[in-house]
Motif scaffolding. Structure first.
Motif, short mmCIF file in Angstrom:
data_model
loop_
_atom_site.label_atom_id
_atom_site.label_comp_id
_atom_site.label_asym_id
_atom_site.label_seq_id
_atom_site.Cartn_x
_atom_site.Cartn_y
_atom_site.Cartn_z
N ARG A 62 0.82 -1.21 0.00
CA ARG A 62 0.00 0.00 0.00
C ARG A 62 0.86 1.26 0.00
N LYS A 63 1.99 1.23 0.70
CA LYS A 63 2.77 2.43 0.93
C LYS A 63 3.79 2.75 -0.17
N VAL A 64 4.07 1.80 -1.05
CA VAL A 64 5.11 2.04 -2.04
C VAL A 64 4.76 3.24 -2.93
N ALA A 65 5.75 4.08 -3.18
CA ALA A 65 5.55 5.28 -3.99
C ALA A 65 5.66 4.93 -5.47
N VAL A 66 4.60 5.17 -6.22
CA VAL A 66 4.56 4.82 -7.63
C VAL A 66 3.98 5.98 -8.46
N VAL A 67 4.19 5.89 -9.78
CA VAL A 67 3.61 6.86 -10.70
C VAL A 67 2.27 6.28 -11.19
N PRO A 68 1.18 7.06 -11.13
CA PRO A 68 -0.14 6.54 -11.52
C PRO A 68 -0.29 6.46 -13.04
N LEU A 69 0.22 5.38 -13.61
CA LEU A 69 0.16 5.17 -15.06
C LEU A 69 -0.60 3.89 -15.37
N THR A 70 -1.13 3.81 -16.58
CA THR A 70 -1.67 2.55 -17.10
C THR A 70 -0.66 2.02 -18.11
N PRO A 71 -0.73 0.74 -18.48
CA PRO A 71 0.18 0.22 -19.49
C PRO A 71 0.12 0.99 -20.81
N ASP A 72 -1.07 1.40 -21.24
CA ASP A 72 -1.17 2.16 -22.49
C ASP A 72 -0.39 3.46 -22.42
N GLN A 73 -0.41 4.10 -21.27
CA GLN A 73 0.34 5.34 -21.10
C GLN A 73 1.84 5.09 -20.99
N ALA A 74 2.21 3.96 -20.41
CA ALA A 74 3.60 3.68 -20.07
C ALA A 74 4.48 3.34 -21.26
N VAL A 75 3.90 3.15 -22.45
CA VAL A 75 4.73 2.87 -23.62
C VAL A 75 5.48 4.12 -24.09
N ASP A 76 5.10 5.28 -23.58
CA ASP A 76 5.79 6.52 -23.90
C ASP A 76 7.20 6.46 -23.29
N ALA A 77 8.22 6.72 -24.09
CA ALA A 77 9.62 6.59 -23.66
C ALA A 77 9.96 7.48 -22.47
N ARG A 78 9.23 8.56 -22.27
CA ARG A 78 9.55 9.47 -21.15
C ARG A 78 9.30 8.83 -19.79
N TYR A 79 8.59 7.71 -19.77
CA TYR A 79 8.29 7.06 -18.49
C TYR A 79 9.26 5.94 -18.14
N ILE A 80 10.27 5.70 -18.98
CA ILE A 80 11.25 4.66 -18.67
C ILE A 80 11.94 5.00 -17.35
N GLY A 81 12.04 4.02 -16.49
CA GLY A 81 12.64 4.21 -15.17
C GLY A 81 11.65 4.53 -14.07
N LYS A 82 10.42 4.83 -14.43
CA LYS A 82 9.41 5.16 -13.43
C LYS A 82 8.91 3.87 -12.75
N ARG A 83 8.61 3.99 -11.46
CA ARG A 83 8.10 2.82 -10.72
C ARG A 83 6.59 2.76 -10.83
N ILE A 84 6.09 1.55 -11.06
CA ILE A 84 4.64 1.34 -11.16
C ILE A 84 4.22 0.24 -10.19
#
Length: 202
Positions: A62-84
């Motif tokens: 519950r506590k882990v810090a993540v970026v609120p993305l969906t897989p469709d959004q995450a294919v954008d190269a700018r999100y590489i390295g972001k935690r989900i």
């Protein structure tokens, strides 16, 4: 009471549920898509706790810090390295040079990372890879899990021979859900983070 979906015959209504339907006196229940996976309605209560470690694992999930993305959004190269933190049902597992890769059907989840079963499918998939291997009694086709990891690029996430591109994820932790009855302490009823078996470098 429960609705269960077998690999061959699809949804099957258990005997207790059929009686409930006839008498029209039963409340909500759980839905399962496989022998080792869990599926639940959005209004369902918390999963049964089966060991002292489960509350700690749920709190960490519950506590882990993540970026609120969906897989469709995450294919954008700018999100590489972001935690989900994505929930999903495993479609298949394939070996890799360093371990294993899981192709998953993405599921919406709540703020606690638990999967939410909804009538409409997301039609989104992702591939999550790890160094090492998981116990196949705990992590296999149809198992419902929540993945914590970092986006590493793109991958082929096609299913059934079709080709489709989705995000690739490097797994940091894998949380396993279970549809076992409360109090069942069988190994295959584990709820919580699953430990990897990492091959020796000798």
């Amino acid at each position: 009471m429960s609705l269960r979906r077998s690999a061959r015959s699809g949804w099957a209504i258990s005997a207790p549920l059929s009686v409930c339907l006839i008498l029209a006196g039963c409340g909500g229940g759980s839905i399962s898509r496989g022998p080792h996976s869990v599926a639940r309605a959005p209004s369902a209560g918390p999963m049964p706790l089966q060991s002292q470690s489960v509350p700690d694992d749920l709190a960490a999930l519950r506590k882990v810090a993540v970026v609120p993305l969906t897989p469709d959004q995450a294919v954008d190269a700018r999100y590489i390295g972001k935690r989900i933190r994505w929930a999903g049902s495993i479609h298949h597992i394939a070996p890799s040079e360093t371990g294993a890769c899981l192709t998953l059907s993405y599921m919406r989840s709540g703020d606690d990372g638990a999967p939410l079963w909804q009538a409409a499918a997301t039609d989104q998939s992702f591939r999550a890879c790890t160094v090492g291997a998981y116990d196949r009694q705990l992590v296999s086709d149809f198992t419902t899990v929540t993945i914590i990891g970092r986006i590493s690029g793109k991958a082929d996430v096609g299913m059934g021979g079709a080709h489709s591109t989705g995000p690739a994820v490097e797994i940091e932790k894998l949380f396993r859900w279970s549809d076992c009855l409360s109090g069942d302490t069988s190994p295959v009823c584990k709820i919580g983070f699953v430990t990897l078996t990492v091959p020796s470098r000798d």
